[in-house]
Design a protein around this motif. Structure first.
Motif, PDB file in Angstrom:
ATOM      1  N   LYS A  87     -59.030  40.689  -5.660  1.00 41.23           N
ATOM      2  CA  LYS A  87     -58.037  40.131  -6.651  1.00 41.23           C
ATOM      3  C   LYS A  87     -56.906  41.029  -6.527  1.00 41.23           C
ATOM      4  N   TYR A  88     -55.858  40.485  -5.685  1.00 39.53           N
ATOM      5  CA  TYR A  88     -54.781  41.234  -5.514  1.00 39.53           C
ATOM      6  C   TYR A  88     -53.503  40.923  -6.211  1.00 39.53           C
ATOM      7  N   ASN A  89     -52.997  42.224  -6.585  1.00 38.32           N
ATOM      8  CA  ASN A  89     -51.463  41.941  -7.373  1.00 38.32           C
ATOM      9  C   ASN A  89     -50.479  42.621  -6.416  1.00 38.32           C
ATOM     10  N   SER A  90     -50.713  43.833  -6.117  1.00 36.05           N
ATOM     11  CA  SER A  90     -49.696  44.416  -4.940  1.00 36.05           C
ATOM     12  C   SER A  90     -50.727  45.792  -4.403  1.00 36.05           C
ATOM     13  N   MET A  91     -50.104  46.337  -3.571  1.00 36.38           N
ATOM     14  CA  MET A  91     -50.911  47.597  -3.000  1.00 36.38           C
ATOM     15  C   MET A  91     -50.972  48.634  -4.015  1.00 36.38           C
ATOM     16  N   LYS A  92     -50.188  48.477  -5.272  1.00 34.46           N
ATOM     17  CA  LYS A  92     -50.563  49.598  -6.308  1.00 34.46           C
ATOM     18  C   LYS A  92     -51.544  48.847  -7.306  1.00 34.46           C
ATOM     19  N   ARG A  93     -52.114  47.787  -6.988  1.00 35.57           N
ATOM     20  CA  ARG A  93     -53.060  47.091  -8.131  1.00 35.57           C
ATOM     21  C   ARG A  93     -53.704  46.306  -7.522  1.00 35.57           C
ATOM     22  N   PHE A  94     -55.026  46.557  -7.216  1.00 35.20           N
ATOM     23  CA  PHE A  94     -56.010  45.358  -6.608  1.00 35.20           C
ATOM     24  C   PHE A  94     -57.431  45.579  -6.876  1.00 35.20           C
ATOM     25  N   ILE A  95     -58.235  44.954  -6.748  1.00 32.73           N
ATOM     26  CA  ILE A  95     -59.622  44.982  -6.747  1.00 32.73           C
ATOM     27  C   ILE A  95     -60.529  44.178  -5.761  1.00 32.73           C
ATOM     28  N   VAL A  96     -61.292  45.000  -5.311  1.00 26.82           N
ATOM     29  CA  VAL A  96     -62.177  44.124  -4.011  1.00 26.82           C
ATOM     30  C   VAL A  96     -63.534  44.684  -4.081  1.00 26.82           C
ATOM     31  N   GLY A  97     -64.684  43.665  -3.845  1.00 24.21           N
ATOM     32  CA  GLY A  97     -65.904  43.974  -3.732  1.00 24.21           C
ATOM     33  C   GLY A  97     -66.664  43.065  -3.213  1.00 24.21           C
ATOM     34  N   ILE A  98     -67.968  43.150  -3.272  1.00 21.92           N
ATOM     35  CA  ILE A  98     -69.123  41.923  -2.659  1.00 21.92           C
ATOM     36  C   ILE A  98     -69.900  41.792  -3.601  1.00 21.92           C
ATOM     37  N   ASP A  99     -70.133  40.196  -3.846  1.00 21.20           N
ATOM     38  CA  ASP A  99     -71.157  39.729  -4.797  1.00 21.20           C
ATOM     39  C   ASP A  99     -72.392  39.337  -3.957  1.00 21.20           C
ATOM     40  N   GLN A 100     -73.546  40.045  -4.432  1.00 17.11           N
ATOM     41  CA  GLN A 100     -74.856  39.656  -3.826  1.00 17.11           C
ATOM     42  C   GLN A 100     -75.501  38.577  -4.650  1.00 17.11           C
ATOM     43  N   ILE A 101     -75.544  37.088  -4.402  1.00 17.47           N
ATOM     44  CA  ILE A 101     -76.026  36.218  -5.510  1.00 17.47           C
ATOM     45  C   ILE A 101     -77.510  36.027  -5.302  1.00 17.47           C
ATOM     46  N   ASN A 102     -78.074  36.488  -4.503  1.00 18.12           N
ATOM     47  CA  ASN A 102     -79.506  36.318  -4.274  1.00 18.12           C
ATOM     48  C   ASN A 102     -80.188  37.436  -3.309  1.00 18.12           C
ATOM     49  N   ASN A 103     -80.348  38.573  -4.394  1.00 19.00           N
ATOM     50  CA  ASN A 103     -80.805  39.719  -3.600  1.00 19.00           C
ATOM     51  C   ASN A 103     -82.151  39.849  -2.840  1.00 19.00           C
ATOM     52  N   LYS A 104     -82.440  39.718  -1.461  1.00 16.56           N
ATOM     53  CA  LYS A 104     -83.452  39.809  -0.854  1.00 16.56           C
ATOM     54  C   LYS A 104     -84.275  38.660  -1.162  1.00 16.56           C
ATOM     55  N   GLY A 105     -83.560  37.576  -1.523  1.00 11.39           N
ATOM     56  CA  GLY A 105     -84.389  36.234  -1.544  1.00 11.39           C
ATOM     57  C   GLY A 105     -85.095  36.254  -3.091  1.00 11.39           C
ATOM     58  N   SER A 106     -84.915  37.091  -3.928  1.00 13.69           N
ATOM     59  CA  SER A 106     -85.475  37.270  -5.253  1.00 13.69           C
ATOM     60  C   SER A 106     -84.809  36.332  -6.439  1.00 13.69           C
TER      61      SER A 106
END
Length: 244
Positions: A87-106
């Motif tokens: 989620k990028y607004n500018s270099m002064k305001r942004f959010i990055v990450g990783i979603d794991q939607i199926n952790n180790k097949g569980s």
């Protein structure tokens, strides 16, 4: 299905674990061994499987063995479980990450995101984390969620258990949620001076629903009741009640 033949495909596949058979049986199937075959239930179960974000497609096949027995085969195609978030607004305001939607097949999901902002004074870095279990009791479809937020605008920790009306025959559904937070609120006074406040809030929210079949029809009536309460604390004496 074709086998991966490029190095990048083989590498990315090694980062993903296919959904385990026992997980599909205990968390995503509406039937069990020795149940009578119900075509409508099978169709609803296929729809339920396809609605899950961890599956690209799903099929349930019925093969008769004799007049009293059938063999049921459940086929699912997983999606790649690591999903980037930006989620990028500018270099002064942004959010990055990783979603794991199926952790180790569980079937469990978690997300971790980091944000950065320098547009405002105060906290520069933010963290958003959460964990979700689709069925805490086998075949109950009671979902559990936990969330943690530490950001410029909000500090929050919360938990929720819930069960939806998964199909027309589902009789009971509901949820119970609690969280506690501190929220940043900005307000301009009559002189256009900006005032910033940190107001705490405790949330308790619960609802319970019941469905009733209407005799000799395919229709149902759904009745539900809800109770929601928010308690505010650490409220400065000069804050207008209309702000919260």
């Amino acid at each position: 299905l074709r086998r991966p033949n490029r190095k990048i495909e083989k590498y990315t596949n090694n980062l993903h674990t296919n959904t385990k058979t026992k997980v599909i049986r205990s968390q995503f199937l509406l039937f069990k061994i020795d149940d009578l075959v119900d075509p409508e239930l099978i169709a609803n179960n296929e729809r339920l499987l396809r609605s899950e974000k961890i599956f690209h497609d799903a099929r349930i096949l019925i093969d008769p063995i004799d007049e009293n027995l059938v063999n049921v085969t459940v086929i699912v195609q997983d999606v790649w479980s690591l999903v980037p978030y930006v989620k990028y607004n500018s270099m002064k305001r942004f959010i990055v990450g990783i979603d794991q939607i199926n952790n180790k097949g569980s079937g469990n999901k978690f997300y971790n995101r980091i944000g950065y902002q320098t547009q405002f004074d105060g906290q520069k870095y933010g963290i958003w984390s959460g964990y979700s279990i689709p069925s805490i009791i086998p075949r109950s479809f009671i979902k559990a969620d936990a969330n943690l937020v530490s950001s410029f605008w909000q500090q929050m920790i919360g938990a929720k258990i819930s069960r939806d009306f998964l199909r027309p025959e589902t009789k009971w559904a509901g949820s119970l949620e609690f969280n506690i937070s501190k929220n940043r609120i900005e307000n301009y006074d009559n002189l256009d001076s900006l005032h910033t406040y940190r107001i705490g809030a405790g949330l308790a929210d619960a609802w319970l629903g019941r469905s009733f079949a209407i005799r000799n029809t395919n229709s149902r009536i759904f009745l539900a009741a809800r109770r929601r309460k928010i308690n505010y604390f650490n409220v400065p004496s000069d804050v207008d009640n209309g702000l919260y």
